[in-house]
Design a protein around this motif. Structure first.
Motif, short mmCIF file in Angstrom:
data_model
loop_
_atom_site.label_atom_id
_atom_site.label_comp_id
_atom_site.label_asym_id
_atom_site.label_seq_id
_atom_site.Cartn_x
_atom_site.Cartn_y
_atom_site.Cartn_z
N LEU A 146 0.85 -1.18 0.00
CA LEU A 146 0.00 0.00 0.00
C LEU A 146 0.89 1.23 0.00
O LEU A 146 1.77 1.37 0.85
CB LEU A 146 -0.91 0.01 1.24
N ILE A 147 0.68 2.12 -0.96
CA ILE A 147 1.44 3.36 -1.04
C ILE A 147 0.56 4.51 -0.57
O ILE A 147 -0.58 4.65 -1.04
CB ILE A 147 1.93 3.63 -2.47
N VAL A 148 1.06 5.30 0.36
CA VAL A 148 0.33 6.46 0.86
C VAL A 148 1.12 7.71 0.50
O VAL A 148 2.26 7.88 0.93
CB VAL A 148 0.13 6.37 2.39
N LEU A 149 0.52 8.55 -0.32
CA LEU A 149 1.21 9.74 -0.83
C LEU A 149 0.60 11.00 -0.25
O LEU A 149 -0.62 11.22 -0.35
CB LEU A 149 1.13 9.79 -2.36
N ASP A 150 1.43 11.85 0.35
CA ASP A 150 1.01 13.18 0.78
C ASP A 150 1.08 14.11 -0.42
O ASP A 150 2.16 14.32 -0.99
CB ASP A 150 1.91 13.68 1.91
N ILE A 151 -0.06 14.67 -0.82
CA ILE A 151 -0.13 15.44 -2.05
C ILE A 151 0.69 16.72 -1.97
O ILE A 151 1.41 17.08 -2.91
CB ILE A 151 -1.60 15.76 -2.39
N GLU A 152 0.63 17.41 -0.85
CA GLU A 152 1.32 18.70 -0.73
C GLU A 152 2.84 18.55 -0.80
O GLU A 152 3.51 19.27 -1.53
CB GLU A 152 0.92 19.41 0.56
N SER A 153 3.38 17.59 -0.05
CA SER A 153 4.83 17.42 0.00
C SER A 153 5.36 16.46 -1.07
O SER A 153 6.57 16.38 -1.28
CB SER A 153 5.24 16.91 1.38
N LYS A 154 4.45 15.73 -1.71
CA LYS A 154 4.81 14.70 -2.68
C LYS A 154 5.72 13.62 -2.07
O LYS A 154 6.54 13.01 -2.75
CB LYS A 154 5.48 15.30 -3.91
N SER A 155 5.55 13.41 -0.79
CA SER A 155 6.30 12.35 -0.12
C SER A 155 5.40 11.13 0.04
O SER A 155 4.21 11.26 0.31
CB SER A 155 6.78 12.81 1.26
N SER A 156 5.98 9.96 -0.14
CA SER A 156 5.18 8.73 -0.08
C SER A 156 5.80 7.73 0.87
O SER A 156 7.01 7.71 1.11
CB SER A 156 5.05 8.11 -1.48
N ARG A 157 4.93 6.89 1.43
CA ARG A 157 5.35 5.78 2.28
C ARG A 157 4.85 4.48 1.69
O ARG A 157 3.71 4.41 1.21
CB ARG A 157 4.80 5.94 3.70
N VAL A 158 5.69 3.47 1.67
CA VAL A 158 5.31 2.14 1.22
C VAL A 158 5.01 1.31 2.46
O VAL A 158 5.91 1.03 3.26
CB VAL A 158 6.41 1.49 0.37
N LEU A 159 3.73 0.92 2.62
CA LEU A 159 3.29 0.26 3.84
C LEU A 159 2.82 -1.16 3.57
O LEU A 159 2.42 -1.50 2.45
CB LEU A 159 2.15 1.06 4.48
N LEU A 160 2.85 -1.98 4.61
CA LEU A 160 2.31 -3.34 4.60
C LEU A 160 2.86 -4.16 3.43
O LEU A 160 2.15 -4.94 2.80
CB LEU A 160 0.78 -3.29 4.53
N LYS A 161 4.14 -4.00 3.18
CA LYS A 161 4.76 -4.70 2.06
C LYS A 161 4.70 -6.20 2.26
O LYS A 161 5.20 -6.73 3.25
CB LYS A 161 6.22 -4.23 1.92
N ASP A 162 4.05 -6.90 1.31
CA ASP A 162 3.87 -8.35 1.34
C ASP A 162 3.14 -8.82 2.59
O ASP A 162 3.30 -9.97 3.03
CB ASP A 162 5.22 -9.06 1.22
N HIS A 163 2.30 -7.96 3.16
CA HIS A 163 1.50 -8.33 4.33
C HIS A 163 0.48 -9.38 3.93
O HIS A 163 0.00 -9.42 2.79
CB HIS A 163 0.80 -7.08 4.89
N SER A 164 0.11 -10.24 4.86
CA SER A 164 -0.79 -11.36 4.55
C SER A 164 -2.15 -10.89 4.05
O SER A 164 -2.83 -11.62 3.30
CB SER A 164 -0.98 -12.24 5.79
N THR A 165 -2.58 -9.69 4.42
CA THR A 165 -3.87 -9.18 3.95
C THR A 165 -3.81 -8.69 2.51
O THR A 165 -4.85 -8.58 1.84
CB THR A 165 -4.35 -8.03 4.85
N LEU A 166 -2.61 -8.40 2.02
CA LEU A 166 -2.43 -7.87 0.67
C LEU A 166 -1.82 -8.88 -0.29
O LEU A 166 -1.92 -8.72 -1.51
CB LEU A 166 -1.54 -6.62 0.69
N ALA A 167 -1.18 -9.89 0.24
CA ALA A 167 -0.49 -10.88 -0.60
C ALA A 167 -1.48 -11.90 -1.16
O ALA A 167 -2.50 -12.21 -0.52
CB ALA A 167 0.59 -11.59 0.21
N PRO A 168 -1.21 -12.44 -2.35
CA PRO A 168 -2.11 -13.46 -2.91
C PRO A 168 -2.03 -14.76 -2.12
O PRO A 168 -0.97 -15.15 -1.62
CB PRO A 168 -1.58 -13.64 -4.33
N GLN A 169 -3.17 -15.41 -2.01
CA GLN A 169 -3.21 -16.75 -1.46
C GLN A 169 -3.03 -17.76 -2.60
O GLN A 169 -2.92 -17.38 -3.76
CB GLN A 169 -4.54 -16.97 -0.73
#
Length: 380
Positions: free
Chosen positions: A190-213
């Motif tokens: 999940l990528i979360v981007l702050d529009i004003e600063s154009k800074s982004s965070r990459v979250l929950l990388k390969d987390h079980s809720t986002l990864a394919p079963q």
């Protein structure tokens, strides 16, 4: 002497062939297996409400509606429509597709994947690096009234490679992007981007809720959808996302996964929280079909595309899952949007029909022969 060299070459080729075979077997075991997903279909509850909105010469990808009822869509980037059509991003006006924002800037939106319209009259467009790999992943926004590009951002190398769908917070300050990943090339996040600063965070990388079963996606002919002659099963991670009507929740759904989840948006923008803390806030919403796009209606029912059975499912806030509409002519129900009047719009991108085993698009002749392609609507 010649016989000796021939023997050495034969031994070398034999060893090479053995190594290649072992590697292919390893890849097949690691990425080519899986089990068919048990059907969650029920008798459709609104079948008579399913209508064709429009027919197109090339397969549509995403569709997005504005608060005022304006409707936008694009051709699906995996079919590489720019090979045949100068325009790939459109507004649907008076029954006709009109290049948006205009015909002159269409080349800026080639390879575009996800689109969404926020509450501030901006059409957001993702252009993931994806399988092409020739450009950095980008995010753009167009003012739908002035038709000017009002935001443009290029992600850092390695970020948003498969960022194929997105939503914007109600206050218009944050963009949430679903990077679906594509094993073994990348993992979902999940990528979360702050529009004003154009800074982004990459979250929950390969987390079980986002990864394919370990589910196989079934084609309409009953065969599993696989790539590279069966070496890779088509398993996709984080693909669908939706923001609740009050803006307090982000709903998340991986394609090859049996469950929908949600997480409070406030924790996603709190830079003091790491993945472990964020994951503790994730809640299970309910079961789902193997899906692509998702969206919430005004009653907080989650409408979910079903990529196997040409249908839409509806998941109530109480967790009850039913089939909403279904049509055997629909190959791959893809993107979904819900207008303010309750009309549901969704696309049939026809992925399993036209993308070959090497993930290559069909020729123009084959695409035209298999058309026309449809955007559907479900009346309230």
């Amino acid at each position: 002497m010649k016989a000796s060299w021939k023997k050495k070459i034969a031994i070398t080729l034999g060893i090479l062939g053995f190594v290649i075979t072992i590697c292919l077997v390893f890849v097949k075991i690691l990425y080519g297996g899986g089990t068919f997903y048990p059907s969650v279909n029920t008798t459709p509850i609104k079948q008579n409400s399913l209508k064709v909105l429009t027919e197109l010469p090339y397969p549509p990808g995403m569709v997005a509606s504005s608060q005022e009822g304006r409707l936008f869509f694009n051709y699906h980037m995996l079919h590489k429509p720019e090979r045949f059509s100068q325009a790939t991003l459109f507004e649907f006006v008076d029954g006709k597709k009109v290049p948006f924002p205009n015909i002159e800037t269409q080349d800026k939106f080639y390879h575009a994947m996800g689109i969404t319209v926020d509450h501030h009259q901006r059409l957001w467009v993702t252009i993931p690096r994806g399988l092409d790999g020739k450009q950095p992943s980008k995010l753009l926004a167009i003012d739908i009234n002035t038709k000017e590009i009002v935001f443009e951002h290029q992600f850092k190398e390695g970020v948003g490679i498969f960022a194929q769908d997105l939503r914007v917070s109600l206050d218009g300050k944050t963009v949430y992007l679903a990077d679906c990943g594509f094993l073994p090339l990348a993992v979902p996040s999940l990528i979360v981007l702050d529009i004003e600063s154009k800074s982004s965070r990459v979250l929950l990388k390969d987390h079980s809720t986002l990864a394919p079963q370990n589910w196989l996606i079934q084609r309409q002919d009953g065969k599993p959808h696989q790539l590279f002659f069966g070496l890779l099963s088509f398993k996709v991670g984080f693909d669908g996302l939706a923001v609740s009507k009050d803006g307090h929740w982000l709903y998340m759904a991986a394609m090859s996964h049996d469950t929908v989840y949600r997480v409070p948006t406030r924790v996603l923008t709190d830079k003091n929280l790491d993945d472990e803390k964020i994951s503790s806030f994730i809640e299970e919403v309910g079961k789902k079909p193997l899906s692509d796009g998702i969206e919430l209606d005004k009653d907080n029912n989650l409408i979910i595309t079903d990529v196997e059975y040409g249908s839409l499912a509806i998941l109530t806030p109480e967790g009850k899952l039913n089939t909403l509409v279904q049509d055997k002519q629909i190959n791959w129900s893809d993107s979904i949007t819900i207008a303010n009047d309750g009309t549901i719009y969704f696309t049939d991108s026809r992925l399993t029909d036209l993308i070959n085993t090497l993930a290559q698009p069909a020729s123009k002749e084959k695409i035209i022969a298999n058309g026309p392609y449809k955007i559907y609507k479900v009346l309230p």
